[in-house]
Each structure stands twice: as C-alpha cells, then as structure tokens.
Design an enzyme around this catalytic site. Structure first.
Site, mmCIF file in Angstrom:
data_model
loop_
_atom_site.group_PDB
_atom_site.id
_atom_site.type_symbol
_atom_site.label_atom_id
_atom_site.label_comp_id
_atom_site.label_asym_id
_atom_site.label_seq_id
_atom_site.Cartn_x
_atom_site.Cartn_y
_atom_site.Cartn_z
ATOM 1 N N GLU A 92 -27.770 -25.381 1.253
ATOM 2 C CA GLU A 92 -28.216 -26.657 1.749
ATOM 3 C C GLU A 92 -29.547 -26.960 1.268
ATOM 4 O O GLU A 92 -30.890 -27.100 1.824
ATOM 5 C CB GLU A 92 -28.447 -26.145 3.381
ATOM 6 C CG GLU A 92 -27.136 -25.692 4.039
ATOM 7 C CD GLU A 92 -27.264 -25.432 5.617
ATOM 8 O OE1 GLU A 92 -28.566 -25.352 6.068
ATOM 9 O OE2 GLU A 92 -26.380 -25.457 6.261
ATOM 10 N N GLU A 141 -19.785 -22.703 6.065
ATOM 11 C CA GLU A 141 -20.356 -22.439 7.286
ATOM 12 C C GLU A 141 -19.647 -23.422 8.141
ATOM 13 O O GLU A 141 -19.694 -24.472 8.129
ATOM 14 C CB GLU A 141 -21.941 -22.677 7.378
ATOM 15 C CG GLU A 141 -22.702 -21.683 6.637
ATOM 16 C CD GLU A 141 -24.271 -22.070 6.735
ATOM 17 O OE1 GLU A 141 -24.719 -22.623 7.813
ATOM 18 O OE2 GLU A 141 -25.014 -21.511 5.582
HETATM 19 C C1 JSK Z 1 -27.870 -23.833 10.443
HETATM 20 C C2 JSK Z 1 -29.594 -29.494 10.038
HETATM 21 C C3 JSK Z 1 -27.885 -22.303 7.245
HETATM 22 C C4 JSK Z 1 -27.793 -21.014 7.667
HETATM 23 C C5 JSK Z 1 -27.766 -21.327 9.192
HETATM 24 C C6 JSK Z 1 -31.034 -28.075 11.443
HETATM 25 C C7 JSK Z 1 -30.186 -28.144 10.515
HETATM 26 C C8 JSK Z 1 -29.064 -26.832 10.477
HETATM 27 C C9 JSK Z 1 -29.267 -25.443 10.924
HETATM 28 C C10 JSK Z 1 -30.305 -30.512 10.503
HETATM 29 C C11 JSK Z 1 -31.503 -30.489 11.249
HETATM 30 C C12 JSK Z 1 -31.616 -29.049 11.779
HETATM 31 C C13 JSK Z 1 -33.107 -31.251 12.392
HETATM 32 C C14 JSK Z 1 -34.186 -32.224 12.447
HETATM 33 C C15 JSK Z 1 -34.644 -34.632 11.923
HETATM 34 C C16 JSK Z 1 -33.904 -35.666 11.201
HETATM 35 C C17 JSK Z 1 -28.120 -22.925 9.184
HETATM 36 N N1 JSK Z 1 -27.530 -23.202 7.942
HETATM 37 N N2 JSK Z 1 -28.196 -24.958 10.338
HETATM 38 N N3 JSK Z 1 -27.330 -25.778 9.720
HETATM 39 N N4 JSK Z 1 -28.036 -27.042 9.687
HETATM 40 N N5 JSK Z 1 -34.917 -36.633 11.325
HETATM 41 N N6 JSK Z 1 -34.538 -38.009 10.856
HETATM 42 N N7 JSK Z 1 -35.204 -38.892 10.625
HETATM 43 O O1 JSK Z 1 -28.727 -20.633 9.945
HETATM 44 O O2 JSK Z 1 -28.748 -20.193 7.409
HETATM 45 O O3 JSK Z 1 -32.377 -31.439 11.365
HETATM 46 O O4 JSK Z 1 -33.765 -33.416 11.922
#
Ligand code: JSK
Length: 447
Positions: free
Chosen positions: A166, A353
């Site tokens: 990621e 995932e």
């Molecule tokens: C779970 C994606 C790896 C593994 C898991 C969290 C995630 C996320 C979490 C986006 C996100 C927050 C929040 C704020 C603002 C956007 C983990 N994956 N996981 N996957 N994806 N603002 N825009 N302007 O624990 O370790 O965004 O986004």
C-alpha cells in the site's frame, strides 16, 4: 441457492503484517521502527495503543501455525520486520532476526503452507527516519540492501515476494493526510515519498532478477473504486481524479512508466510536482511477475467545488458500512479488477487483502460474525465473476488471520477470522474461521 466454485489450483490464504501482530518490540536485537515512535506520540493512535505486545505472535509461532494448518490455507501472507534484520536500517545484520524468520518459514513449509512475503509493511527503522525516511533518496539504497539480503537468505524457501504494501497509505496517509506514521501533512513531500517508494520497488525487482532468485515478485497497492453519481462531465472528472490518486498514481508508473496526466496537472495547480531524475521511470517500470491487490471499499462520488483535495464528495450514505466506516460495495471489486485488466493487461493477480471489521467479542466462547461471512461471500462472488471474465486471478487472502493492531485505530478495529483477547492473548476462532475452513476444503461455497 447458488454455488460459487473456484478452480482447484486457485490459492486461498490469509494475511498479516509484522508490526500488527508480533509484539516483542525490544527482543532479540530488534531496532526501533517509526511505528514504535509514532504510536507513543499522544493523540496519534486511538487509546494510545502501540504494538509492544500486539498479538504476541513472535512468541506464539506454533500456536499461529496450528491455526493456519487447521484453517486449511495453502498460502500465508506475512511481512518481515526490517528493524529485526537491520536494527539501524542498514549495515550490521541482526542474526537473531534472520533466525526467527527462518524458523517461521521452515515451519510454514513443513506444514504445506506457501509463504507470500511482504518486504515492507510500514515498519521503517527509526534510524532511517532520523535521516529523512522515505523523503531521502538514500532510503532507497537501504531498501535494496535489505531486499537483497532477504532474497539471498530465503532463496528457494520464499517463492512469492511483494516489495511494498500500500504505497498510497505510506505516502499519502503518512505524509499528506497525516493519519499514519510519521504523520506529516505536505502534498509535495507526499509526492516525493510516493516516487521514492516506487523507485525502491523497481530497484528491488531489478535486483531480484539480477540475482536470478527463483520465484515471482510484485507489489501490493490498495485500490478503491469511485463511480460517478451522474454522467455529467464534472462528476466523471472528479471521479477520475480521486481514482487516479488511489490507483493510477502507482499503477501507471509501474506498468506504463508515466504518472497520470490528469493528476500531474491537478497537483501542479496546487504547487506540487513529481521530481523525476533521469532513468527513474525506467527503473520503476521493471516488468513484475505478480500484482497484489488490496481491496476493501468503493463509493459513488460527484463533483463538489472546494471539497477536499480533489473537489469530490462521496455519497457514502448509499451503502452499508463495516465498523471501521468503510462502505460495502462488492460489485466494485469486480469492476476494479476488470478495469485493471483493461488498463494494464494480464499480469497474474493475487488479492493480497480483503476483509471486514466487525468488533465483536466472544459470548460463551463463540463469535457469531455472520456479517463478516456475508462480506466475504459477497466479495468472493465477485472474484468468481472476475475469473469467469478472464481476469488472471491466482489467489485470494483474507485480511486478517486474527484481530490485530489496526494502526491509528489501535486495537479498536477487529478484522480477524480469529478473535484475540488483548489482555490474555487468547485466540478464539470465529464463525467466519469455520466458514473459511470449509471453503478451503471444498473450493466452493453456497451463497
Ligand atoms: C487496512 C485506506 C494494510 C493492513 C491493514 C485507511 C485505509 C486502509 C486501511 C484509506 C484510508 C484509511 C482514510 C482517510 C482521507 C481521504 C490495512 N491495510 N486498510 N486498508 N486501507 N481524504 N481525501 N481527500 O491493516 O495493514 O483513508 O482518507
């Protein structure tokens, strides 16, 4: 009742990551990572939780492998903690760290479980952060040194590798949104970091090929599907921007050797640009053998002037949500996989995932997590559809084997097929564990 069937050679697995499960943060010569530091800054992580103990998996190898074995998975996606191998990020190797992962990987293989190894899942050695971390191009050299050592050490044992998990989260959550270590908020810095991560990926792939290591290598971007609310051009454009931020910003450089113009132009209006040096894009676009896809959520979105960085708003009220607040949009899983095939070709894909947060504790020793089972069924149905449409899917890993440290949410968000009591560290198999076990035995399930 419909039956969803998977090919016999389709791989099923589960995923975890070192900092989220291992604990033992100061044992056997492990150095500090940026998450040890970040989690101790008051206010950054819910309830001040840190990974000092986590699930204590470092000490519970046999117990965790028994859980995998009974589950019947043939693949385990895990990550190696960089600060256990190089406590100072580079230079001196910590043999005890290597020994630990050798023992672990040997046991997986003895039990018929193929390791799928992530090299970098966010626990950067703090000493590298002290020199600027991913802002500093020198960190790329350290990453290649670390990858090179792992390739040679585990050659013939670990056959499937993912360089970076990621990169969107590492760069944009870490350096722009500021919700993840190291928690900075600067657009230009996040673009520099994203570029350096892509370079680190490309350099490691190049080294893997030069060394002639048997096996396959790729990376694991997180993708999110944004669908325009209407076909009005401004809604379509707003969705293109936000999708490009999550997806094309990382996939275009790797597969096409260029950044998506729509966002290059957008970021330019905000005074930020990618600092590309001669030869960079060629390194980044090294051919990869496998693509890992992390998918959780999608949305319907539309143009809204001044909303967020991309003038885009999400109509998330249209969907049910999991307990972490992610919208549930299973069809989007199919759509994004077909989109990736159309844009980037037939690279073999592993779903590295996919999973859901439902925060339930055991009642009389049982966790009745029907909602998680429903989420998995819905998403695996889309996987089956994608297979039928010719998407080159090789396997699927649930996030996660067990409840664990969910970064800035601390221990409050439970993604596991196995429940973990963080006081006693007792593991309790949830109903979803038994459901997934049956799928592993049968290679089909009833909807
Ligand atoms: C779970 C994606 C790896 C593994 C898991 C969290 C995630 C996320 C979490 C986006 C996100 C927050 C929040 C704020 C603002 C956007 C983990 N994956 N996981 N996957 N994806 N603002 N825009 N302007 O624990 O370790 O965004 O986004």
């Amino acid at each position: 009742m419909a039956t969803i069937t998977f090919p016999k050679d389709f791989r099923f697995g589960v995923s975890t990551a070192s900092y989220q499960i291992e604990g033992a943060y100061d044992e056997d010569g492990r150095g500090m990572s940026i998450w040890d530091t970040y989690s101790r800054i008051p206010g950054r992580v819910l309830n001040g939780d840190n990974g000092d103990t986590a699930c204590d998996s470092y000490h519970r190898m046999d117990e965790d492998i028994a859980l995998l074995k009974e589950l019947g998975v043939n693949t385990y996606r895990f990550s190696i903690a960089w600060p256990r191998i190089f406590p100072n990020g580079r230079g001196e190797v910590n043999q005890k760290g290597l020994d630990h992962y050798h023992q672990f990987v040997d046991k997986l293989i003895e039990n018929g479980i193929e390791p799928l190894c992530t090299i970098y899942h966010w626990d950067l050695p703090q000493s590298l952060q002290d020199e600027g971390g991913w802002k500093n191009r020198q960190t790329i050299e350290a990453f290649v040194e670390y990858s090179d050592l792992l390739f040679r050490e585990f050659s013939g044992k670990i056959k499937s590798w993912l360089t970076i998990n990621e990169p969107w989260c590492v760069s944009f959550l870490g350096y722009f949104v500021g919700e993840q270590a190291p928690g900075e908020k600067d657009l230009q810095t996040s673009l520099d970091v994203a570029h350096h991560l892509l370079l680190a990926h490309g350099r490691a792939v190049k080294r893997f090929k030069e060394l002639g290591i048997p096996g396959e290598i790729g990376f694991a971007p997180n993708v999110t599907w944004y669908e325009p609310f209407s076909n009005q051009p401004e809604d379509v454009e707003a969705c293109k921007r936000i999708s490009a931020w999550f997806m094309e910003w990382f996939l275009d450089p790797v597969f096409k050797g260029s950044y998506p113009q729509i966002l290059v132009d957008w970021f330019a209006k905000k005074g930020a640009k990618v600092n590309i040096q001669e030869g960079d894009m060629e390194i980044i676009s090294q051919p990869i053998d496998i693509l890992g896809i992390n998918f959780y959520t999608g949305n319907v979105s539309r143009y809204k002037e001044g909303n967020g960085t991309f003038d885009c708003e999400h109509l998330d009220g249209l969907f049910d949500k999991t307990d972490i607040g992610f919208t549930i949009y299973a069809d989007a899983f199919y759509k994004v996989l077909v989109d990736i095939k159309n844009k980037y070709g037939d690279v073999p894909v592993y779903i590295t995932e996919n999973g859901a947060t439902y925060n339930q504790d055991p009642v009389d020793g049982r966790v009745i997590d029907d909602k998680r089972i429903k989420y998995l069924k819905q998403h695996l149905t889309q996987i089956s559809r994608a297979l039928a449409s010719g998407v080159n899917l090789k396997g699927y890993c649930v996030w996660s084997l067990m409840d664990n440290y969910e970064w800035s949410y601390g221990y409050s968000m439970r993604f596991g097929l196995v429940h973990v009591d963080y006081h006693t560290l007792k593991r309790t198999k949830k109903d979803s564990y038994f459901w997934y076990k049956k799928l592993n035995q049968n290679h089909w399930f009833e909807l």
